[in-house]
Scaffold this motif. Sequence first.
Motif, PDB file in Angstrom:
ATOM      1  N   LYS A   3       0.836  -1.184   0.000  1.00  0.00           N
ATOM      2  CA  LYS A   3       0.000   0.000   0.000  1.00  0.00           C
ATOM      3  C   LYS A   3       0.878   1.243   0.000  1.00  0.00           C
ATOM      4  CE  LYS A   3      -4.041   2.120   0.519  1.00  0.00           C
ATOM      5  NZ  LYS A   3      -5.150   2.018  -0.465  1.00  0.00           N
ATOM      6  N   VAL A   4       0.486   2.260  -0.746  1.00  0.00           N
ATOM      7  CA  VAL A   4       1.197   3.538  -0.733  1.00  0.00           C
ATOM      8  C   VAL A   4       0.654   4.376   0.416  1.00  0.00           C
ATOM      9  CG1 VAL A   4       1.704   5.655  -1.999  1.00  0.00           C
ATOM     10  CG2 VAL A   4       1.591   3.468  -3.216  1.00  0.00           C
ATOM     11  N   ILE A   5       1.507   4.649   1.398  1.00  0.00           N
ATOM     12  CA  ILE A   5       1.109   5.405   2.579  1.00  0.00           C
ATOM     13  C   ILE A   5       2.044   6.597   2.747  1.00  0.00           C
ATOM     14  CG2 ILE A   5       0.805   5.342   5.092  1.00  0.00           C
ATOM     15  CD1 ILE A   5       0.344   2.340   4.833  1.00  0.00           C
ATOM     16  N   LYS A   6       1.470   7.771   2.982  1.00  0.00           N
ATOM     17  CA  LYS A   6       2.291   8.962   3.238  1.00  0.00           C
ATOM     18  C   LYS A   6       2.686   8.967   4.716  1.00  0.00           C
ATOM     19  CE  LYS A   6      -0.105  11.751  -0.263  1.00  0.00           C
ATOM     20  NZ  LYS A   6      -0.928  12.978  -0.470  1.00  0.00           N
ATOM     21  N   VAL A   7       3.647   8.135   5.053  1.00  0.00           N
ATOM     22  CA  VAL A   7       4.035   7.969   6.458  1.00  0.00           C
ATOM     23  C   VAL A   7       4.529   9.278   7.057  1.00  0.00           C
ATOM     24  CG1 VAL A   7       5.552   6.735   8.040  1.00  0.00           C
ATOM     25  CG2 VAL A   7       4.589   5.538   6.076  1.00  0.00           C
ATOM     26  N   ALA A   8       5.236  10.072   6.270  1.00  0.00           N
ATOM     27  CA  ALA A   8       5.773  11.337   6.785  1.00  0.00           C
ATOM     28  C   ALA A   8       4.660  12.256   7.271  1.00  0.00           C
ATOM     29  CB  ALA A   8       6.605  12.033   5.705  1.00  0.00           C
ATOM     30  N   ASN A   9       3.497  12.206   6.635  1.00  0.00           N
ATOM     31  CA  ASN A   9       2.375  13.050   7.050  1.00  0.00           C
ATOM     32  C   ASN A   9       1.779  12.606   8.384  1.00  0.00           C
ATOM     33  OD1 ASN A   9       2.641  14.633   4.809  1.00  0.00           O
ATOM     34  ND2 ASN A   9       0.777  13.945   3.790  1.00  0.00           N
ATOM     35  N   LEU A  10       2.144  11.417   8.831  1.00  0.00           N
ATOM     36  CA  LEU A  10       1.651  10.916  10.110  1.00  0.00           C
ATOM     37  C   LEU A  10       2.644  11.144  11.256  1.00  0.00           C
ATOM     38  CD1 LEU A  10       0.123   7.539   8.869  1.00  0.00           C
ATOM     39  CD2 LEU A  10      -1.162   9.477   9.779  1.00  0.00           C
ATOM     40  N   LEU A  11       3.813  11.695  10.954  1.00  0.00           N
ATOM     41  CA  LEU A  11       4.832  11.912  11.982  1.00  0.00           C
ATOM     42  C   LEU A  11       4.363  12.780  13.156  1.00  0.00           C
ATOM     43  CD1 LEU A  11       8.066  12.337   9.832  1.00  0.00           C
ATOM     44  CD2 LEU A  11       7.572  10.506  11.463  1.00  0.00           C
ATOM     45  N   PRO A  12       3.550  13.823  12.916  1.00  0.00           N
ATOM     46  CA  PRO A  12       3.083  14.628  14.057  1.00  0.00           C
ATOM     47  C   PRO A  12       2.310  13.819  15.095  1.00  0.00           C
ATOM     48  CG  PRO A  12       2.713  15.806  12.005  1.00  0.00           C
ATOM     49  CD  PRO A  12       3.128  14.420  11.627  1.00  0.00           C
ATOM     50  N   ALA A  13       1.817  12.653  14.710  1.00  0.00           N
ATOM     51  CA  ALA A  13       1.058  11.821  15.645  1.00  0.00           C
ATOM     52  C   ALA A  13       1.888  11.457  16.872  1.00  0.00           C
ATOM     53  CB  ALA A  13       0.578  10.543  14.947  1.00  0.00           C
ATOM     54  N   ILE A  14       3.201  11.334  16.713  1.00  0.00           N
ATOM     55  CA  ILE A  14       4.062  11.002  17.857  1.00  0.00           C
ATOM     56  C   ILE A  14       4.023  12.128  18.885  1.00  0.00           C
ATOM     57  CG2 ILE A  14       6.423  10.489  18.583  1.00  0.00           C
ATOM     58  CD1 ILE A  14       6.927   9.267  15.864  1.00  0.00           C
ATOM     59  N   LEU A  15       4.069  13.374  18.419  1.00  0.00           N
ATOM     60  CA  LEU A  15       4.008  14.522  19.327  1.00  0.00           C
ATOM     61  C   LEU A  15       2.635  14.628  19.979  1.00  0.00           C
ATOM     62  CD1 LEU A  15       5.869  17.192  17.162  1.00  0.00           C
ATOM     63  CD2 LEU A  15       6.785  15.812  19.035  1.00  0.00           C
ATOM     64  N   PHE A  16       1.580  14.391  19.203  1.00  0.00           N
ATOM     65  CA  PHE A  16       0.234  14.455  19.778  1.00  0.00           C
ATOM     66  C   PHE A  16       0.011  13.337  20.794  1.00  0.00           C
ATOM     67  CE2 PHE A  16      -0.634  17.102  16.016  1.00  0.00           C
ATOM     68  CZ  PHE A  16      -1.313  18.142  16.623  1.00  0.00           C
ATOM     69  N   ALA A  17       0.657  12.208  20.579  1.00  0.00           N
ATOM     70  CA  ALA A  17       0.556  11.112  21.558  1.00  0.00           C
ATOM     71  C   ALA A  17       1.113  11.553  22.900  1.00  0.00           C
ATOM     72  CB  ALA A  17       1.306   9.883  21.048  1.00  0.00           C
ATOM     73  N   ALA A  18       2.218  12.301  22.872  1.00  0.00           N
ATOM     74  CA  ALA A  18       2.810  12.797  24.118  1.00  0.00           C
ATOM     75  C   ALA A  18       1.855  13.747  24.834  1.00  0.00           C
ATOM     76  CB  ALA A  18       4.130  13.497  23.815  1.00  0.00           C
ATOM     77  N   VAL A  19       1.235  14.641  24.063  1.00  0.00           N
ATOM     78  CA  VAL A  19       0.325  15.630  24.665  1.00  0.00           C
ATOM     79  C   VAL A  19      -0.931  14.954  25.205  1.00  0.00           C
ATOM     80  CG1 VAL A  19      -1.124  17.646  24.199  1.00  0.00           C
ATOM     81  CG2 VAL A  19       1.157  17.470  23.152  1.00  0.00           C
ATOM     82  N   ILE A  20      -1.547  14.097  24.417  1.00  0.00           N
ATOM     83  CA  ILE A  20      -2.796  13.440  24.823  1.00  0.00           C
ATOM     84  C   ILE A  20      -2.553  12.529  26.022  1.00  0.00           C
ATOM     85  CG2 ILE A  20      -4.586  11.812  24.110  1.00  0.00           C
ATOM     86  CD1 ILE A  20      -4.208  12.870  21.237  1.00  0.00           C
ATOM     87  N   ALA A  21      -1.464  11.748  25.988  1.00  0.00           N
ATOM     88  CA  ALA A  21      -1.175  10.832  27.087  1.00  0.00           C
ATOM     89  C   ALA A  21      -0.881  11.585  28.378  1.00  0.00           C
ATOM     90  CB  ALA A  21       0.008   9.932  26.717  1.00  0.00           C
ATOM     91  N   THR A  22      -0.288  12.766  28.259  1.00  0.00           N
ATOM     92  CA  THR A  22       0.045  13.584  29.441  1.00  0.00           C
ATOM     93  C   THR A  22      -1.212  14.044  30.164  1.00  0.00           C
ATOM     94  OG1 THR A  22       2.130  14.338  28.476  1.00  0.00           O
ATOM     95  CG2 THR A  22       1.186  15.677  30.250  1.00  0.00           C
ATOM     96  N   TYR A  23      -2.211  14.432  29.386  1.00  0.00           N
ATOM     97  CA  TYR A  23      -3.425  15.014  29.984  1.00  0.00           C
ATOM     98  C   TYR A  23      -4.608  14.037  30.026  1.00  0.00           C
ATOM     99  CZ  TYR A  23      -0.912  19.386  29.566  1.00  0.00           C
ATOM    100  OH  TYR A  23       0.021  20.369  29.683  1.00  0.00           O
ATOM    101  N   TRP A  24      -4.365  12.796  29.613  1.00  0.00           N
ATOM    102  CA  TRP A  24      -5.456  11.803  29.625  1.00  0.00           C
ATOM    103  C   TRP A  24      -5.832  11.464  31.064  1.00  0.00           C
ATOM    104  CZ3 TRP A  24      -8.052   9.858  25.401  1.00  0.00           C
ATOM    105  CH2 TRP A  24      -8.940   8.816  25.648  1.00  0.00           C
ATOM    106  N   VAL A  25      -7.095  11.504  31.361  1.00  0.00           N
ATOM    107  CA  VAL A  25      -7.554  11.205  32.731  1.00  0.00           C
ATOM    108  C   VAL A  25      -8.152   9.829  32.775  1.00  0.00           C
ATOM    109  CG1 VAL A  25      -9.078  11.906  34.589  1.00  0.00           C
ATOM    110  CG2 VAL A  25      -8.014  13.646  33.145  1.00  0.00           C
TER     111      VAL A  25
END
Length: 225
Positions: free
Chosen positions: A203-225
Amino acid sequence: MKGTLVNAAVVLLGSGLGLLLRSGFAERYQKTVMQGLGLAVLLIGLEMALKTKNVLIVILSLVIGGLAGEWADIDARLNRFGAWLSEQTKGRYGDLGQGFVAASLIYCVGAMAIVGSIQDGLTGDATTLYAKSMLDGISSVVLTSAMGAGVALSSITILLYQGTITLLAGQLSSVLGEAVIREMTAVGGILIVGIAMLMLELKVIKVANLLPAILFAAVIATYWV
């Protein structure tokens, strides 16, 4: 930085072998080996992804990160940058310069270099970079046989680029909790699975466009209750 050091060393060794084998590898051998490595990369990605303790964080991170990455069009920007840099150096520095630029782009302008370096810095686990080293080692043999000794110089780019990312991630590891690092690792694993699918031509996937997900994971996991 052990993963980056191994990566750079393997590229040097592969380049040396490529100089000895100027005729290169037969395409059928190269394809079979790359498919085998693609399956190994898939396994590494799945192992990382399954570390999550909250799949909702992974899903939200991928959705929000994907939207942000698509808006920024990271994949296209990286491709345009690579094309521009290649055009600027074409025929300007001779075979040595062309080999250096081409190999540096191949080895560093990609999601695996970024995800692997972050993983190494955050957790000390260099498995992804070891897998990348095998891929880069094989490609360095082929590239050097075709483009000459300039490919070996790309090991310097690998050291500087991946080393910097690893060191920065290492600094963050002291302030991020275990749960946050775990979810970032899981999201990174999903991206590695995407890279494996590209390698296996599934499958052709634009993996680079998904890179910000790593940063959002840090933010969401930090504030997840």
